[in-house]
Design a protein around this motif. Structure first.
Motif, PDB file in Angstrom:
ATOM      1  N   GLN A   1     -10.215 -20.400   9.066  1.00  0.00           N
ATOM      2  CA  GLN A   1     -10.401 -19.459  10.169  1.00  0.00           C
ATOM      3  C   GLN A   1     -11.876 -19.174  10.455  1.00  0.00           C
ATOM      4  O   GLN A   1     -12.194 -18.479  11.408  1.00  0.00           O
ATOM      5  N   GLN A   2     -12.753 -19.659   9.587  1.00  0.00           N
ATOM      6  CA  GLN A   2     -14.186 -19.376   9.668  1.00  0.00           C
ATOM      7  C   GLN A   2     -14.439 -17.861   9.683  1.00  0.00           C
ATOM      8  O   GLN A   2     -15.187 -17.337  10.502  1.00  0.00           O
ATOM      9  N   LYS A   3     -13.772 -17.173   8.747  1.00  0.00           N
ATOM     10  CA  LYS A   3     -13.878 -15.715   8.604  1.00  0.00           C
ATOM     11  C   LYS A   3     -14.054 -15.380   7.129  1.00  0.00           C
ATOM     12  O   LYS A   3     -13.894 -16.239   6.251  1.00  0.00           O
ATOM     13  N   TYR A   4     -14.344 -14.105   6.879  1.00  0.00           N
ATOM     14  CA  TYR A   4     -14.454 -13.583   5.513  1.00  0.00           C
ATOM     15  C   TYR A   4     -13.618 -12.325   5.406  1.00  0.00           C
ATOM     16  O   TYR A   4     -13.494 -11.553   6.369  1.00  0.00           O
ATOM     17  N   LEU A   5     -13.041 -12.128   4.222  1.00  0.00           N
ATOM     18  CA  LEU A   5     -12.285 -10.916   3.922  1.00  0.00           C
ATOM     19  C   LEU A   5     -13.054 -10.113   2.884  1.00  0.00           C
ATOM     20  O   LEU A   5     -13.486 -10.665   1.868  1.00  0.00           O
ATOM     21  N   VAL A   6     -13.204  -8.813   3.130  1.00  0.00           N
ATOM     22  CA  VAL A   6     -13.731  -7.887   2.125  1.00  0.00           C
ATOM     23  C   VAL A   6     -12.604  -6.884   1.914  1.00  0.00           C
ATOM     24  O   VAL A   6     -12.358  -6.012   2.745  1.00  0.00           O
ATOM     25  N   LEU A   7     -11.866  -7.052   0.811  1.00  0.00           N
ATOM     26  CA  LEU A   7     -10.634  -6.314   0.539  1.00  0.00           C
ATOM     27  C   LEU A   7     -10.901  -5.149  -0.408  1.00  0.00           C
ATOM     28  O   LEU A   7     -11.388  -5.350  -1.519  1.00  0.00           O
ATOM     29  N   PHE A   8     -10.580  -3.935   0.049  1.00  0.00           N
ATOM     30  CA  PHE A   8     -10.741  -2.709  -0.741  1.00  0.00           C
ATOM     31  C   PHE A   8      -9.375  -2.156  -1.100  1.00  0.00           C
ATOM     32  O   PHE A   8      -8.495  -2.069  -0.246  1.00  0.00           O
ATOM     33  N   ARG A   9      -9.210  -1.723  -2.347  1.00  0.00           N
ATOM     34  CA  ARG A   9      -8.037  -0.964  -2.787  1.00  0.00           C
ATOM     35  C   ARG A   9      -8.575   0.351  -3.339  1.00  0.00           C
ATOM     36  O   ARG A   9      -9.456   0.332  -4.193  1.00  0.00           O
ATOM     37  N   LEU A  10      -8.020   1.491  -2.868  1.00  0.00           N
ATOM     38  CA  LEU A  10      -8.582   2.790  -3.216  1.00  0.00           C
ATOM     39  C   LEU A  10      -7.497   3.790  -3.601  1.00  0.00           C
ATOM     40  O   LEU A  10      -6.415   3.803  -3.002  1.00  0.00           O
ATOM     41  N   SER A  11      -7.830   4.639  -4.578  1.00  0.00           N
ATOM     42  CA  SER A  11      -6.945   5.736  -4.967  1.00  0.00           C
ATOM     43  C   SER A  11      -7.726   6.732  -5.813  1.00  0.00           C
ATOM     44  O   SER A  11      -8.605   6.328  -6.584  1.00  0.00           O
ATOM     45  N   PRO A  12      -7.381   8.020  -5.707  1.00  0.00           N
ATOM     46  CA  PRO A  12      -7.982   8.984  -6.634  1.00  0.00           C
ATOM     47  C   PRO A  12      -7.413   8.844  -8.047  1.00  0.00           C
ATOM     48  O   PRO A  12      -7.979   9.375  -9.000  1.00  0.00           O
ATOM     49  N   GLN A  13      -6.311   8.115  -8.180  1.00  0.00           N
ATOM     50  CA  GLN A  13      -5.689   7.925  -9.494  1.00  0.00           C
ATOM     51  C   GLN A  13      -6.509   6.937 -10.339  1.00  0.00           C
ATOM     52  O   GLN A  13      -7.150   6.032  -9.810  1.00  0.00           O
ATOM     53  N   LYS A  14      -6.438   7.133 -11.635  1.00  0.00           N
ATOM     54  CA  LYS A  14      -7.120   6.228 -12.577  1.00  0.00           C
ATOM     55  C   LYS A  14      -6.487   4.834 -12.486  1.00  0.00           C
ATOM     56  O   LYS A  14      -5.315   4.691 -12.123  1.00  0.00           O
ATOM     57  N   PRO A  15      -7.236   3.789 -12.840  1.00  0.00           N
ATOM     58  CA  PRO A  15      -6.722   2.411 -12.723  1.00  0.00           C
ATOM     59  C   PRO A  15      -5.440   2.137 -13.528  1.00  0.00           C
ATOM     60  O   PRO A  15      -4.718   1.210 -13.202  1.00  0.00           O
ATOM     61  N   GLN A  16      -5.137   2.951 -14.520  1.00  0.00           N
ATOM     62  CA  GLN A  16      -3.924   2.745 -15.316  1.00  0.00           C
ATOM     63  C   GLN A  16      -2.680   3.312 -14.636  1.00  0.00           C
ATOM     64  O   GLN A  16      -1.555   3.043 -15.056  1.00  0.00           O
ATOM     65  N   HIS A  17      -2.835   4.106 -13.597  1.00  0.00           N
ATOM     66  CA  HIS A  17      -1.713   4.747 -12.914  1.00  0.00           C
ATOM     67  C   HIS A  17      -0.862   3.709 -12.182  1.00  0.00           C
ATOM     68  O   HIS A  17      -1.368   2.696 -11.701  1.00  0.00           O
ATOM     69  N   ALA A  18       0.430   3.989 -12.062  1.00  0.00           N
ATOM     70  CA  ALA A  18       1.374   3.061 -11.423  1.00  0.00           C
ATOM     71  C   ALA A  18       1.035   2.764  -9.970  1.00  0.00           C
ATOM     72  O   ALA A  18       1.395   1.690  -9.459  1.00  0.00           O
ATOM     73  N   ILE A  19       0.338   3.649  -9.280  1.00  0.00           N
ATOM     74  CA  ILE A  19       0.005   3.390  -7.879  1.00  0.00           C
ATOM     75  C   ILE A  19      -0.817   2.109  -7.729  1.00  0.00           C
ATOM     76  O   ILE A  19      -0.724   1.420  -6.721  1.00  0.00           O
ATOM     77  N   TRP A  20      -1.578   1.769  -8.767  1.00  0.00           N
ATOM     78  CA  TRP A  20      -2.395   0.551  -8.664  1.00  0.00           C
ATOM     79  C   TRP A  20      -1.532  -0.702  -8.625  1.00  0.00           C
ATOM     80  O   TRP A  20      -1.924  -1.708  -8.029  1.00  0.00           O
ATOM     81  N   GLN A  21      -0.337  -0.656  -9.225  1.00  0.00           N
ATOM     82  CA  GLN A  21       0.579  -1.795  -9.093  1.00  0.00           C
ATOM     83  C   GLN A  21       1.002  -1.954  -7.642  1.00  0.00           C
ATOM     84  O   GLN A  21       1.060  -3.068  -7.113  1.00  0.00           O
ATOM     85  N   ALA A  22       1.285  -0.824  -6.980  1.00  0.00           N
ATOM     86  CA  ALA A  22       1.655  -0.878  -5.557  1.00  0.00           C
ATOM     87  C   ALA A  22       0.469  -1.323  -4.702  1.00  0.00           C
ATOM     88  O   ALA A  22       0.630  -2.129  -3.781  1.00  0.00           O
ATOM     89  N   LEU A  23      -0.727  -0.808  -4.992  1.00  0.00           N
ATOM     90  CA  LEU A  23      -1.916  -1.222  -4.241  1.00  0.00           C
ATOM     91  C   LEU A  23      -2.147  -2.725  -4.375  1.00  0.00           C
ATOM     92  O   LEU A  23      -2.528  -3.390  -3.408  1.00  0.00           O
ATOM     93  N   ASN A  24      -1.912  -3.254  -5.557  1.00  0.00           N
ATOM     94  CA  ASN A  24      -2.119  -4.686  -5.797  1.00  0.00           C
ATOM     95  C   ASN A  24      -1.065  -5.561  -5.113  1.00  0.00           C
ATOM     96  O   ASN A  24      -1.249  -6.772  -5.002  1.00  0.00           O
TER      97      ASN A  24
END
Length: 192
Positions: free
Chosen positions: A155-178
């Protein structure tokens, strides 16, 4: 503050807008896929709240179902990607400046504090931003984030992908973010 109201209204209505995922054109297709119930939004560059970010393209966003509910475990948890036309040539210092510009504008402040460190891969970063929550609580909050940069050669493009949460990286929300992933097959840029 009027653009905050407009942005919030857009977030509430975004899920009602039709989006094509057939790959016909980037203007019509979703660049991110997310689980059922996640709201979506797209904003073109230059971003109204951060017009000095040096990109052309657009930002595609997915909001967790409880993003706007301060009692929810997924409050302020979301994923966005900058789908940009040129190599962003980001390093730790430039990414830190760009994240600060983004959150200073989004939160209508000038005191967002950003800490970023390079992960084991030079195109992956982890960090956090501390800023006032101008949308809901009006209190300072810390959003933890990860960043992944990919080149989309076809596509001749670039992706800059951010995943964000106030929860710590061990929290289950990070599985959903991923689970929120690009719909476009891209690879990491080659190391110099």
């Amino acid at each position: 503050m009027s653009h905050l109201f407009f942005t919030f209204l857009t977030l509430l209505l975004a899920d009602q807008q039709p989006h094509k995922t057939d790959g016909s054109t980037t203007a019509e297709m979703d660049v991110l896929t997310a689980p059922q119930g996640w709201r979506k939004e797209r904003i073109g560059f230059p971003l109204g709240f951060a017009p000095t970010l040096p990109y052309t393209g657009f930002e595609d966003i997915r909001f967790a179902p409880g993003w706007s509910d301060e009692k929810a475990e997924d409050f302020w948890s979301y994923v966005f990607v900058w789908y940009v036309d040129h190599d962003p040539q980001l390093n730790t210092a430039s990414l830190q400046r760009h994240v600060k510009l983004y959150f200073d504008g989004l939160m209508e402040t000038s005191d967002a504090q950003v800490v970023i460190s390079s992960n084991s891969d030079p195109v992956d970063y982890v960090g956090h931003v501390v800023a006032k929550d101008a949308f809901f609580t009006q209190d300072k909050m810390q959003l933890n984030f990860t960043v992944r940069i990919s080149e989309c050669a076809a596509q001749q493009k670039y992706l800059v992908l951010f995943r964000l949460s106030p929860q710590k990286p061990q929290h289950a929300i990070w599985q959903a973010l991923n689970q929120v992933e690009p719909t476009i097959d891209c690879a990491h840029p080659a190391e110099p």
